[in-house]
Design an enzyme around this catalytic site. Structure first.
Site, PDB file in Angstrom:
ATOM      1  N   HIS A 279      -9.933  24.512 -16.052  1.00  0.00           N
ATOM      2  CA  HIS A 279     -10.451  25.788 -16.552  1.00  0.00           C
ATOM      3  C   HIS A 279     -11.938  25.680 -16.869  1.00  0.00           C
ATOM      4  CE1 HIS A 279     -10.421  24.794 -20.937  1.00  0.00           C
ATOM      5  NE2 HIS A 279      -9.301  24.149 -20.683  1.00  0.00           N
ATOM      6  N   ASP A 291     -12.943  19.140 -22.226  1.00  0.00           N
ATOM      7  CA  ASP A 291     -12.049  20.310 -22.200  1.00  0.00           C
ATOM      8  C   ASP A 291     -12.834  21.552 -21.764  1.00  0.00           C
ATOM      9  OD1 ASP A 291      -9.843  21.951 -22.580  1.00  0.00           O
ATOM     10  OD2 ASP A 291     -10.070  22.048 -24.747  1.00  0.00           O
ATOM     11  N   GLU A 325      -8.779  30.154 -20.000  1.00  0.00           N
ATOM     12  CA  GLU A 325      -7.577  29.448 -20.440  1.00  0.00           C
ATOM     13  C   GLU A 325      -7.495  29.386 -21.959  1.00  0.00           C
ATOM     14  OE1 GLU A 325      -5.276  25.880 -21.800  1.00  0.00           O
ATOM     15  OE2 GLU A 325      -7.387  26.336 -22.052  1.00  0.00           O
ATOM     16  N   GLU A 326      -8.639  29.213 -22.613  1.00  0.00           N
ATOM     17  CA  GLU A 326      -8.637  28.913 -24.034  1.00  0.00           C
ATOM     18  C   GLU A 326      -8.113  30.045 -24.909  1.00  0.00           C
ATOM     19  OE1 GLU A 326      -8.792  26.133 -25.131  1.00  0.00           O
ATOM     20  OE2 GLU A 326     -10.235  24.864 -24.121  1.00  0.00           O
ATOM     21  N   ASP A 353      -6.332  18.992 -17.288  1.00  0.00           N
ATOM     22  CA  ASP A 353      -6.802  19.594 -18.536  1.00  0.00           C
ATOM     23  C   ASP A 353      -6.425  18.715 -19.727  1.00  0.00           C
ATOM     24  OD1 ASP A 353      -7.886  21.335 -20.370  1.00  0.00           O
ATOM     25  OD2 ASP A 353      -6.212  22.743 -20.329  1.00  0.00           O
ATOM     26  N   HIS A 423     -11.554  20.814 -28.881  1.00  0.00           N
ATOM     27  CA  HIS A 423     -11.918  22.059 -29.567  1.00  0.00           C
ATOM     28  C   HIS A 423     -12.933  21.855 -30.691  1.00  0.00           C
ATOM     29  CE1 HIS A 423      -7.893  24.171 -28.287  1.00  0.00           C
ATOM     30  NE2 HIS A 423      -8.634  23.794 -27.247  1.00  0.00           N
TER      31      HIS A 423
END
Length: 456
Positions: A279, A291, A325-326, A353, A423
């Site tokens: 992503h 990520d 995606e997030e 991912d 994140h």
């Protein structure tokens, strides 16, 4: 009898020759990837020059254009965009939070960040008493009498008993994704969630929450694990402890964005499609290197290596950079929607991912028969550190392809360090090891070669 023996010998010789050929091709794939790969340079540009790529942001738009132009340079059969409308959440000014008037330490600022898709508190912030709970059952048991008018502090740590940290994450993440709406049922005014990490540090981890449509939307923040432990210890000694936090986030109107797709057409079975992807969007705190910048450049590298080595895959290979995606999964949903509409036959989809760490294995969500066929390839991949192709899950973006009969697969690198940066502001280019990134690209290319050669 002599005829049968001769026939068996003939087919054994074919099999042996095919295995030798595959070994030679895979050795060339790894040599090319480990000596001429551009993945690290591509990731540096994506991370350092473009940076965080939250859906709907100018940086996300720049990443679309960068990856489109990048794949245009590879002389692929086709490079194109798939339009998709994505949510546009913005964090706003930096968050602030503090424990208020604790008897032992007074007022102390703590490290928090707003959860993705959360509403803000407004400029005055939110101050209230705070109640610590570990799970939704405990929340329901306490009920409105204990919860109404309070901030709920979800403090369930990731279990340290799982070798696979993704299992630990799965066992705790519902408090982040659904905690705000669960707390709203009992009259809470806000939510604080322990960060989703196995580390003890001062770094808060964001991530998406989902509001239930029929409940009030509560402001919500993640708190670092060190500060979560401090807050927990203070609550135990002071029942009237208060907490304050201030956030400025908001949801803006949806924005037009794109999935980016590059394709090499199959030479014998072009109608059978193999997808490999990651992503393109990321959270806004770091650089989105692990990520999922790593997964994106690894997917593009699959196509580059095929072209560089002159491999003509029998089946069509697509590298897809999924958008959103997030905090919405709009890109993966749109890709599957178009695949169904166009009648595409996706035989397998592989997602990367889980970060750019040392390759370990692949997991697959498919039939036992197809899994057994792929397991027969493990001896070809084992010399390069791939120990298994086992039953498991695919990634989030490729999940919507499952109803189309697609086998879903996920690249599984070593899981121990991923949730140190996941994140957070720590997810930067410097945290990615060049060798590990390239080994992952080699593993994905080798598997895609075998899938393109033999199908499922």
């Amino acid at each position: 009898m002599k005829y049968i023996v001769a026939l068996i010998a003939f087919f054994c010789s074919i099999s042996a020759n095919a295995q030798q050929k595959d070994e030679e091709v895979i050795q060339k794939i790894y040599s090319e990837t480990l000596t001429h790969s551009k993945t690290y340079d591509w990731l540096r540009y994506l991370s350092k020059h473009i940076g965080a790529r939250l859906s709907g942001s100018p940086e996300a738009a720049a990443a679309v254009e960068f990856t489109r132009q990048l794949m245009d340079t590879l002389a692929l059969d086709r490079v194109y965009l798939q339009e998709v409308m994505v949510p546009h959440w913005v964090r706003g000014e930096k968050e602030y939070a503090a424990i208020i008037n604790a008897k032992s330490i007074g007022t102390k600022q703590v490290n928090v960040c707003a959860l993705g898709n959360a509403v803000g508190t407004g400029p005055a912030g939110l101050t209230a008493g705070i109640v610590e709970i570990k799970n939704f059952e405990e929340l329901a048991k306490l009920g409105k009498k204990a919860i109404s008018g309070k901030i709920v502090f979800f403090n369930r740590a990731l279990s340290s008993t799982h070798f696979d940290t993704f299992e630990a994450y799965s066992g705790a993440v519902n408090q982040r994704s659904s905690g705000a709406s669960e707390a709203a049922k009992y009259g809470a005014v806000g939510v604080v969630v322990r960060s989703m990490t196995t580390s003890l540090d001062d770094v808060p981890h964001t991530g998406a929450l989902r509001y239930a449509a029929d409940l009030p939307k509560l402001p919500a923040v993640a708190i670092s694990t060190n500060d979560a432990d401090l807050l927990s210890s203070l609550i135990k000694g002071q029942t009237d402890l208060q907490f304050h936090f201030r956030t400025h986030c908001q949801i803006l109107p949806d924005v037009r964005s794109y999935n980016v797709v590059g394709e090499i057409k199959g030479s014998q079975h072009p109608e059978e499609i193999i997808v490999v992807g990651g992503h393109l969007d990321s959270w806004d705190l770091g650089e989105g290197a692990h990520d999922d910048g790593a997964g994106c450049v690894q997917a593009i590298e699959v196509l580059r290596v095929m072209k560089s080595l002159g491999i003509k895959p029998k089946r069509t290979i697509r590298a897809v950079m999924f958008m959103n995606e997030e905090n919405g999964l709009r890109g993966g949903t749109k890709y599957a929607e178009l695949a169904a509409k166009e009648g595409n036959k996706h035989i397998v989809a592989i997602e990367s991912d889980r970060g750019g760490f040392t390759p370990r294995e692949f997991s697959a969500d498919t039939t036992p028969e197809k899994l057994a066929k792929m397991a027969a390839w493990i001896p070809l991949l084992k010399p390069y550190g791939i120990s298994d192709i086992g039953a498991g899950e695919g990634g989030a973006d490729i999940g919507p392809l499952k109803p189309l009969g697609t086998a879903l697969m996920e690249f599984v690198p070593d899981p121990q360090r991923y949730f140190d940066v996941h994140h957070t502001a720590e997810d930067t280019f410097e945290k990615v090891n060049k060798r590990e990134l390239e080994l992952g690209a080699g593993a994905m290319t080798a598997l895609v070669y075998l899938l393109a050669e033999y199908g499922l």
